[in-house]
Design a protein around this motif. Structure first.
Motif, PDB file in Angstrom:
ATOM      1  N   ARG A  39     -10.384 -39.160  19.467  1.00  0.00           N
ATOM      2  CA  ARG A  39      -9.612 -40.222  20.121  1.00  0.00           C
ATOM      3  C   ARG A  39      -9.698 -40.113  21.638  1.00  0.00           C
ATOM      4  O   ARG A  39      -9.841 -41.121  22.339  1.00  0.00           O
ATOM      5  N   ILE A  40      -9.602 -38.887  22.148  1.00  0.00           N
ATOM      6  CA  ILE A  40      -9.715 -38.689  23.599  1.00  0.00           C
ATOM      7  C   ILE A  40     -11.085 -39.143  24.086  1.00  0.00           C
ATOM      8  O   ILE A  40     -11.201 -39.800  25.127  1.00  0.00           O
ATOM      9  N   CYS A  41     -12.129 -38.812  23.343  1.00  0.00           N
ATOM     10  CA  CYS A  41     -13.484 -39.192  23.742  1.00  0.00           C
ATOM     11  C   CYS A  41     -13.701 -40.696  23.663  1.00  0.00           C
ATOM     12  O   CYS A  41     -14.428 -41.264  24.482  1.00  0.00           O
ATOM     13  N   ILE A  45     -14.948 -42.804  26.856  1.00  0.00           N
ATOM     14  CA  ILE A  45     -16.094 -43.734  26.865  1.00  0.00           C
ATOM     15  C   ILE A  45     -15.676 -45.072  27.471  1.00  0.00           C
ATOM     16  O   ILE A  45     -16.364 -45.615  28.336  1.00  0.00           O
ATOM     17  N   VAL A  46     -14.542 -45.586  27.026  1.00  0.00           N
ATOM     18  CA  VAL A  46     -14.061 -46.864  27.571  1.00  0.00           C
ATOM     19  C   VAL A  46     -13.783 -46.722  29.066  1.00  0.00           C
ATOM     20  O   VAL A  46     -14.162 -47.587  29.859  1.00  0.00           O
ATOM     21  N   HIS A  48     -15.157 -44.657  31.170  1.00  0.00           N
ATOM     22  CA  HIS A  48     -16.429 -44.538  31.887  1.00  0.00           C
ATOM     23  C   HIS A  48     -17.081 -45.906  32.048  1.00  0.00           C
ATOM     24  O   HIS A  48     -17.570 -46.246  33.130  1.00  0.00           O
ATOM     25  N   ILE A  49     -17.078 -46.697  30.997  1.00  0.00           N
ATOM     26  CA  ILE A  49     -17.681 -48.031  31.058  1.00  0.00           C
ATOM     27  C   ILE A  49     -16.954 -48.902  32.068  1.00  0.00           C
ATOM     28  O   ILE A  49     -17.575 -49.592  32.876  1.00  0.00           O
ATOM     29  N   VAL A  50     -15.628 -48.870  32.036  1.00  0.00           N
ATOM     30  CA  VAL A  50     -14.828 -49.704  32.937  1.00  0.00           C
ATOM     31  C   VAL A  50     -15.037 -49.302  34.398  1.00  0.00           C
ATOM     32  O   VAL A  50     -15.276 -50.149  35.255  1.00  0.00           O
ATOM     33  N   THR A  51     -14.978 -47.995  34.688  1.00  0.00           N
ATOM     34  CA  THR A  51     -15.143 -47.578  36.085  1.00  0.00           C
ATOM     35  C   THR A  51     -16.580 -47.738  36.560  1.00  0.00           C
ATOM     36  O   THR A  51     -16.810 -48.034  37.729  1.00  0.00           O
ATOM     37  N   ALA A  52     -17.550 -47.556  35.670  1.00  0.00           N
ATOM     38  CA  ALA A  52     -18.950 -47.773  36.056  1.00  0.00           C
ATOM     39  C   ALA A  52     -19.209 -49.234  36.372  1.00  0.00           C
ATOM     40  O   ALA A  52     -20.088 -49.558  37.184  1.00  0.00           O
ATOM     41  N   ALA A  53     -18.418 -50.118  35.767  1.00  0.00           N
ATOM     42  CA  ALA A  53     -18.544 -51.551  36.049  1.00  0.00           C
ATOM     43  C   ALA A  53     -17.864 -51.926  37.361  1.00  0.00           C
ATOM     44  O   ALA A  53     -17.926 -53.067  37.796  1.00  0.00           O
ATOM     45  N   GLY A  54     -17.204 -50.967  38.011  1.00  0.00           N
ATOM     46  CA  GLY A  54     -16.561 -51.213  39.297  1.00  0.00           C
ATOM     47  C   GLY A  54     -15.131 -51.702  39.207  1.00  0.00           C
ATOM     48  O   GLY A  54     -14.539 -52.096  40.208  1.00  0.00           O
ATOM     49  N   ILE A  55     -14.560 -51.689  38.026  1.00  0.00           N
ATOM     50  CA  ILE A  55     -13.185 -52.152  37.847  1.00  0.00           C
ATOM     51  C   ILE A  55     -12.243 -51.000  38.185  1.00  0.00           C
ATOM     52  O   ILE A  55     -12.370 -49.898  37.660  1.00  0.00           O
ATOM     53  N   MET A 143     -20.177 -37.262  20.993  1.00  0.00           N
ATOM     54  CA  MET A 143     -21.588 -37.127  21.379  1.00  0.00           C
ATOM     55  C   MET A 143     -21.915 -38.057  22.548  1.00  0.00           C
ATOM     56  O   MET A 143     -22.674 -37.697  23.455  1.00  0.00           O
ATOM     57  N   GLY A 144     -21.313 -39.243  22.537  1.00  0.00           N
ATOM     58  CA  GLY A 144     -21.568 -40.222  23.598  1.00  0.00           C
ATOM     59  C   GLY A 144     -21.075 -39.764  24.957  1.00  0.00           C
ATOM     60  O   GLY A 144     -21.801 -39.872  25.955  1.00  0.00           O
ATOM     61  N   ILE A 145     -19.861 -39.239  25.033  1.00  0.00           N
ATOM     62  CA  ILE A 145     -19.334 -38.811  26.328  1.00  0.00           C
ATOM     63  C   ILE A 145     -20.084 -37.582  26.815  1.00  0.00           C
ATOM     64  O   ILE A 145     -20.335 -37.430  28.019  1.00  0.00           O
TER      65      ILE A 145
END
Length: 154
Positions: A39-41, A45-46, A48-55, A143-145
């Protein structure tokens, strides 16, 4: 092999032999930790995606340090102060302690909610199936994170 999370063709997979001499209580504890880390991972992941998108959130993460100045991913540790990192660790510790003190009460409330879930009278709710899906999604997120962190450091 009959526990939730055993995959067809692979079955029970314990290459390190962590459960060779384990009883049911130890297995249940390791499964609990696996689900928790999954659950933490998934949240990581979410995030990481959000901050990488600049949000970013509005306002300051610390006095005089706006969220917009924070780097994404592991670069976060380069931009946050020691005091900010200590606050985050203390907050996580408080969450852990608070949940630990009320765990039985929270789990009981969740079970009552699942039993009375409104849609379960229309759509059959198979808790074993849903738990297996959550477990596998958590494994994939772990595995993704890990892959995202390795990718950032390469």
């Amino acid at each position: 092999e009959n526990e939730i999370g055993g995959q067809p063709r692979l079955g029970f997979f314990d290459p390190l032999g962590l459960l060779d001499d384990a009883d049911q209580e130890r297995f249940d504890r390791l499964r609990y930790v696996e689900v928790k880390h999954g659950r933490i991972c998934m949240l990581a992941i979410v995030g990481h995606i959000v901050t990488a998108a600049g949000i970013r959130c509005g306002g300051d993460i610390a006095l005089g340090v706006p969220f917009t100045d924070m780097k994404a991913g592991l670069g976060f540790f380069d931009t946050i102060s020691g005091a900010g990192l200590a606050q985050i660790i203390a907050f996580i510790g408080a969450l852990e302690l608070g949940f630990g003190l009320r765990q039985a009460e929270i789990e009981e409330a969740c079970e009552r909610y699942q039993e009375n879930f409104p849609i379960s009278s229309v759509v059959p709710f198979d808790i074993d199936r849903v738990s297996g899906i959550e477990l596998n999604n958590g494994r994939a997120a772990q595995m993704g994170i890990l892959a995202l962190m390795v990718h950032e450091k390469l």
